[in-house]
Design a protein around this motif. Sequence first.
Motif, short mmCIF file in Angstrom:
data_model
loop_
_atom_site.label_atom_id
_atom_site.label_comp_id
_atom_site.label_asym_id
_atom_site.label_seq_id
_atom_site.Cartn_x
_atom_site.Cartn_y
_atom_site.Cartn_z
N ILE A 92 0.83 -1.21 0.00
CA ILE A 92 0.00 0.00 0.00
C ILE A 92 0.86 1.25 0.00
N ILE A 93 1.84 1.32 0.91
CA ILE A 93 2.68 2.52 0.99
C ILE A 93 3.59 2.62 -0.24
N ALA A 94 3.94 1.48 -0.83
CA ALA A 94 4.76 1.49 -2.05
C ALA A 94 3.97 2.06 -3.22
N VAL A 95 2.69 1.72 -3.29
CA VAL A 95 1.82 2.25 -4.36
C VAL A 95 1.66 3.76 -4.19
N ILE A 96 1.47 4.21 -2.94
CA ILE A 96 1.37 5.64 -2.67
C ILE A 96 2.62 6.35 -3.15
N ASP A 97 3.79 5.76 -2.83
CA ASP A 97 5.07 6.32 -3.28
C ASP A 97 5.13 6.41 -4.80
#
Length: 281
Positions: A92-97
């Motif tokens: 999830i946080i990788a996609v946001i990045d």
Amino acid sequence: METLSLENYIIAFILTLFAGLSTSIGAVIAFFSKTKTEKFLSLGLGFSAGVMIYVSFMEILQKSTESFTQLVSSEVKGESLALFCFFLGIAIIAVIDRLIPKDVNPHEPKSEAQLQELKPDNKNSVVLNNSLKRTGVFTALAIGIHNFPEGFATFISSLDNLTLGLSIALAIAIHNIPEGMAVSLPIYHATGNKKKAFWYATLSGFAEPIGAIIGFFILFPFMGEATLGVTFGLVAGIMIYISFDELLPAARVYGNAHTTIAGLVLGMFVMSISLIAFKFV
């Protein structure tokens, strides 16, 4: 999660607010940045990473496993569900990045050469003013997006375990300092207005308490072992990603390998001692 009083919620919110608004500290440091300050910041970022990595693997992920195990009455299945949520949090946080442009992404630490371009005595500063201001504003928005899950992580952890929440709040506060610098530096050198640069950095930190409130009210009606298992698994994954993708690289940029590893080990040591001490309270 045991029955909580209004005081528990207030304390958890105050810790989340403290963590978020530490971007203001970064804004002030940016106005008076010196070499010694940067080395200290490197040590602090390493410390923050040490706290997050240790507490994620030794405490938060374990809480996720315990919650799932109680739910499904199987240790293997409980651990498997916790690990699934852990890697989902990383995803999830990788996609946001991935969705945030690299030049304004707070997870992309600035090198010394890039920071030099923001100095007011740079010969191209007049030409770059509009571009710098735009960079600062978009960085503030990007940091706001990143701070949503961090605020929720701090809030929920504080409700479950005050010592754990305090440690996470401190770690996130330290890692928010360079994010405040990333917002204030370009805006300050583009406008010459310290007050405007300070408030942009401060507002970017408000996303953390807002994220805590929104996330809590969405999940509160469903609060139980399943919700806690999912939440703690996601939180552990998000914190590990932040540590390796942002904190450690930034610590190397502001200092060197020695300050980074010293801060990392110190953070793990302090976190381990605090968790042990809490069990005797």
